[in-house]
Write an enzyme that holds these catalytic residues in place. Structure first.
Site, PDB file in Angstrom:
ATOM      1  N   ILE A   1     -20.416   2.451 116.784  1.00 24.00           N
ATOM      2  CA  ILE A   1     -19.174   1.931 116.972  1.00 24.00           C
ATOM      3  C   ILE A   1     -18.279   2.846 115.934  1.00 24.00           C
ATOM      4  O   ILE A   1     -18.864   3.575 115.299  1.00 24.00           O
ATOM      5  CB  ILE A   1     -19.244   0.532 116.317  1.00 24.00           C
TER       6      ILE A   1
ATOM      7  N   GLY B   1     -24.621   1.345 117.094  1.00 21.69           N
ATOM      8  CA  GLY B   1     -24.129   0.495 117.904  1.00 21.69           C
ATOM      9  C   GLY B   1     -24.567   0.680 119.399  1.00 21.69           C
ATOM     10  O   GLY B   1     -24.420  -0.056 120.249  1.00 21.69           O
TER      11      GLY B   1
ATOM     12  N   ASP C   1     -27.417  -1.272 120.146  1.00 25.75           N
ATOM     13  CA  ASP C   1     -26.974  -2.673 120.312  1.00 25.75           C
ATOM     14  C   ASP C   1     -26.531  -3.039 121.799  1.00 25.75           C
ATOM     15  O   ASP C   1     -26.766  -3.644 122.470  1.00 25.75           O
ATOM     16  CB  ASP C   1     -25.865  -2.963 119.235  1.00 25.75           C
TER      17      ASP C   1
ATOM     18  N   GLU D   1     -28.655   1.354 111.178  1.00 30.47           N
ATOM     19  CA  GLU D   1     -28.082   0.567 110.056  1.00 30.47           C
ATOM     20  C   GLU D   1     -28.543   0.687 108.822  1.00 30.47           C
ATOM     21  O   GLU D   1     -27.825   0.532 107.951  1.00 30.47           O
ATOM     22  CB  GLU D   1     -27.936  -1.150 110.707  1.00 30.47           C
TER      23      GLU D   1
ATOM     24  N   ASP E   1     -26.343  -6.081 112.577  1.00 29.10           N
ATOM     25  CA  ASP E   1     -25.762  -7.128 112.988  1.00 29.10           C
ATOM     26  C   ASP E   1     -25.059  -7.666 114.180  1.00 29.10           C
ATOM     27  O   ASP E   1     -24.564  -8.611 114.262  1.00 29.10           O
ATOM     28  CB  ASP E   1     -25.070  -7.899 111.630  1.00 29.10           C
TER      29      ASP E   1
END
Lengths: 292, 292, 292, 292, 292, 292
Positions: free
Chosen positions: C82, C138, C141, C161, C169
């Site tokens: 991200i 990310g 994810d 992370e 998260d």
């Protein structure tokens, strides 16, 4: 880790075909407490008959002479799936005076087909399935409802439903992801209907073991079944019941259920008998356990 | 991907045995924030003591000097399971004036044994377990409650309970299927009590890594523990808590819980400290994090 | 099992970059019913833009010309995660007059970031993700929210992370354990932030297949997408919906939902069309299915 | 439907105050198998002490002389809640070096406070709570964790937390909606902190019965407790365990758990003893049941 | 327990009708932090507009000037349900080339209609709904998604769907059984479409209170809303979020979520402000809380 | 709100007793689409026969001439429960060679008894139960599995099991708490076996309505059944199925299931027929619906 005995191999080799009341399943007892169920409808590529499956496994569930089941297919392949002619009339010519009523009737049919395989799961006796050659469509639904999967080097597996315009609705989409660890693979198989061969079946964990040919596999399956049949049925069947419970519940819930289960089952004489055998350095298979 | 340092290897090599209040567990701190717990009861094949396990992990859960645990066994093997003498009196000579009362008391005992391992899971510090030689019965219950599993080439694992007439009731049937991907293998292990050796443990995903011998494994375990201990304890322990939550919930529920968790945890100074280290191209392990 | 056609390879090779309204995503249609989405922000290491992801996948969900999505990254790597600048202002400079209010606002932000990837899961069209080079933070994810994962030999994956002081998260802790079978590996990756390379990604089941280089992978991805795009969209999308439902429910609940789903979906004309093709020994891909 | 005996009334009337190890709870045994627990800290409006509650109910859970508990308050009111001074130091002066660490510590505190009342629920002996005068804040958390609720005409109930700036976090928001049927009322009470008086408590089902005054209530509570204490403890405690299980599970799951529970519990001699009494037209209370 | 002030009554009395962007909803702010939403489409019996409901409640969810909502209907009745003309085109003239595709499109429509009311539930601000006259069909879906229900003596409620040949699919069958305690009544209402009048609505717990006429009800609703608006928004909105969470989870899960929620929310300055007011014997409504 | 017609009253008045294959149940059809099932074994106080209940409700589930069932008891009382003689042999003389095997067999028996009532719940036709006089033990299990409960002024209810030394294991502990709103009352009834009379049954919501005598109740029940029978069976049965689904799932899951259900069921011609009747101001009962 096991070596097949001769008697077992012979027993497994020739089933002689179905006997009444079954017309598609050959049922025999090659060893004490071991039931061999063979899909035996070679002229129809071992297409499964819904009613006979339900009848047989309901019977086995309560039969104390059966402590473990070996399931295999006669002839050239394991199975090409559910009998398409059966299914065609059910699904392609649905009954009902409007869409809602057709849907209502279809839902009943689907539930009945699902029951064909759920009955295996509900039977507390472990089911070892031995696959050779093709295992297609309903065959995958079947084997994912069994407990231990073995196959030959020439076996292949195909989640066929997407090829005929439908989402697999009798168990594969529900059980396959809980049976193997790679979700990417599950999705690929279900979305493309590609074939998966024995090596990938083994490396993905779908099967526990690959054998060179059917004879070796059947010998291995019988030996494995013998290992299970020789142990306390209270222990074995309680293990199956609780493994299935755990699959569908959190760890905390599984532990709680297990405690409530074993508060009675630990009171079995089998514990003392098994402990005695262990002290005497004997195999648990030498113990004579009461019927269950 | 890591290379063990000398100091760490030495620290891990000799534990010196249990010190009070423990009689079966040797507890030491070979590195900052790393606690080494060693099953140390070689004369009893490292049979585990229920009470000491609960006491120790309850203490570690709240001890800020412990950020990660390495768990291993002293002597010839990892462990032969729960102390049979303990268990025999509990299970084979149950107390109660009728079957219901015996069951009631057995259920309490089972719950207490389950707690022996659940306490590991509830401890928010990650537990790296390092197995050499035999890991039998209660040993499997133990390692499936740990977070990361390593083993030596000579290690073997056995879900032994079915051999003594009972369904494994202190965690294996609940956790093993959520720890490895092949359900066929899980069922086979639990129903036959066969041994699984290191290679299969690795290929099935039970362990993340196999080492040539115990010394190499302990060095590897300590290095791995050091990697974890050097990172933000807020991040590490929040990760363990949420990974466990996710195991037992749907993805949607897991995401919701995570958001409610991190709405406070993101306000940690550790994020800024870690970001600063990253900008300066330093390892997060160089950062000094406040106690947790 | 598939061999890439030339046209497909060419189509996949050059996307030409983003076109409005997108500035970070290049969207094209290299084959009928196949949408190619490319992260195209090489100067920012393909950092993902939350808003564009949500907008695009919401659009694709309802677009009948899209039956399958191939997702890849332009330039040197798949994605570095991200956009840190986006996130920094959100997370490091939180708004609110006391801790509770800051928490409240952070929770909203986290939920929005989670949505970036959940939107992929909710889109009923299967998403094939093709990873080359780095897939960090990310990026993990993202790929765990896709349906089928492929990668090149030079790909690597990092749950980053914990290195920046936080528990992942936006989906990794929730989805990764349901995507690969080895829990020990999942925990190790999430707790240490170590890199996992292509071979381990394949053996652990994270990806279904590893390709020699990006060109081969894109050809493979397109061929695979073509297999899916050519089948009944009623079957394909119903399969995705029910596979996701099954992940988060018990087998019994999954079967019940499936029956209620298929009581209408089996009434599709696609079943008859597909059956007809099968009878004529044609591939299902030769059938023209109505839009969905 | 019951009429209080004289002895019982006397027993209930004067507790004599706490005896060691308790300083806030007076514990007595006014009838065989009935334990009377009285909040006895009138100078602090019967503010509850966390540690003593946990200690007492843990003891009662395993004490065979206790088959049912009557819980009441000494002095002018039932209770004004948790001791604010205790709580203030815990909550208003939280410990920790940043927001995340303060949060971590607060979560532990909240969990400890929750345990104050969850320990009542986990105790398998039914708890009859008898409320007179005010029942505020933590008092509501307490009574919703009890099994049967009675009150006097002058009793009132207040979910107070919203008045002091927080969402009730030790049980009321979780248990109250499962204890009374009107969700609109639950929401109103929790969102406005308004008082609810005895009549509304009765019509909403919070309490089963309202008594004219405390003396009548205590007599009624003791009589009711006597009814429970006189029945088979296997039946009574199994009923409590399964009622709680049912609250948190589907009907199908509750039935399954019940069957696994009663497969042992039905083997109690209490069934035969009770059946014998029934044949002889005697009350089950005349039977002497073995300890549990 | 409250007495309406004059200003509030006046504010509530005349809304002046919808203002842009709304054409069916009149939105005003009769008191600080209280938003009054009025269904205002008397010529269509206050038939609800899906899009406007979603837009409004999404806006209110994030609007710090709104801490509580009062929802009522203008004109002769509360509402006759969803606009039949809207719905007819959606449901009676469904789009799609075969039954499966029609079903697919209908499912999307149903989900959109469900969202009309779920958006109320997701809005963290409590919604007090005040019903006069008829509340039919979609009106019941609406009020069961609100938090507190009030009505006039002339109000009546009708789960109308079965009268038009369908099972209520936008919330009533899901929420009504969790809103009132008598399942026999829920079933009777849903299966017969009979009207339920104010007295039964009160005795069954559907509404918390019945008022003589609309003026009295609106005054009461505003007073009640004022009580809520005057309390800490951190406390109030956290209470709503956790009450909804508890409805759909076990008590143990609810407690765990609550602890993770309040570990940050207890750090609000509102606790100290409220405690201070309590010490000074002031109402919490005198405190000025920061925006949320 | 309804007034009984004469014909209906007569039809309900005399059933003439059981006809083959039933010996304990009198089955008749007093109105079109209404099946009246009467427990008719007055000499045994209407003790229920397990096998006949299962056979009958399995038949009714698929019988299109039955759209609603009225269930009542012949003679002096509703029922004294399950036939004790049946049960005594099952439960008091259990079969099996050790405690574990006896437990195994008891579990099967309990599951069979549970099925006696679960079959009512699974039958998609609503069941209206009308109770006069005593409803004891298994009678409470029965009525909580029905959809709508009515009783006479002289009816009383007793959860009897605790009096005979066992926890109620065939449905009461699972269903009663989901049928009435006051948990305190549920617990009191189950823990003390006290009788509950008609007024409390009404105020607690166990029954929807109390009638002066049996004749009035039967007329009321038939009228109510007529209301249900006259509506679209697609709507009515879909309503029952989804109300039961909602009881055991979260609101979000219930809504999702509902959408997948109604995507086909909304395509019924019954919607158009019902809408047409509504436009013509006719009762839905005047419409002729196709069979289901």
């Amino acid at each position: 880790w096991w070596s097949p005995g001769q008697a077992v191999v012979r027993a497994a080799a020739s089933s002689g075909g179905p006997r009444p009341p079954y017309t598609t399943l050959a049922v025999s007892q090659p060893q004490q407490f071991v039931t061999h169920v063979e899909l035996h409808r070679p002229e129809k590529l071992n297409a499964m008959s819904r009613a006979e499956m339900v009848e047989l496994f309901s019977e086995l569930a309560g039969n104390p002479d059966c402590r473990v089941v070996v399931f295999s297919g006669a002839g050239k392949m394991f199975t090409a799936g559910i009998d398409l002619m059966d299914m065609a009339s059910d699904v392609l010519q649905p009954v009902g005076e409007d869409t809602a009523r057709i849907s209502w009737n279809l839902r009943k049919k689907i539930a009945e087909y699902q029951e064909t395989f759920s009955v295996i799961e509900r039977c507390p006796k472990p089911v070892v399935v031995a696959v050779h050659g093709a295992c297609i469509g309903g065959g995958v639904d079947l084997i994912t409802a069994c407990d231990i999967r073995l196959c030959t080097q020439d076996a292949w597996f195909q989640v066929k439903e997407v090829d005929v315009g439908l989402a697999a609705d009798v168990g594969t989409l529900q059980r396959l992801p809980k049976v193997i660890g790679s979700r990417s693979l599950v999705n690929e198989l279900a979305l493309t209907a590609r074939k998966m061969f024995a090596d990938e079946a083994a490396s993905s964990g779908l099967v526990s073991r690959v054998f060179a040919d059917k004879e070796a596999m059947m010998a291995g399956a019988m030996e494995l079944a013998g290992e299970i049949a020789g142990r306390s049925p209270v222990a074995v069947q309680g293990t199956k019941v609780n493994l299935l419970y755990s699959r569908d519940h959190s760890v905390a819930e599984g532990l709680d259920y297990m405690a409530s289960w074993n508060m009675s089952m630990l009171q079995t004489e089998d514990v003392m008998k098994s402990a005695q055998a262990a002290l005497e350095k004997k195999s648990p298979k030498t113990v004579v356990f009461s019927k269950l």
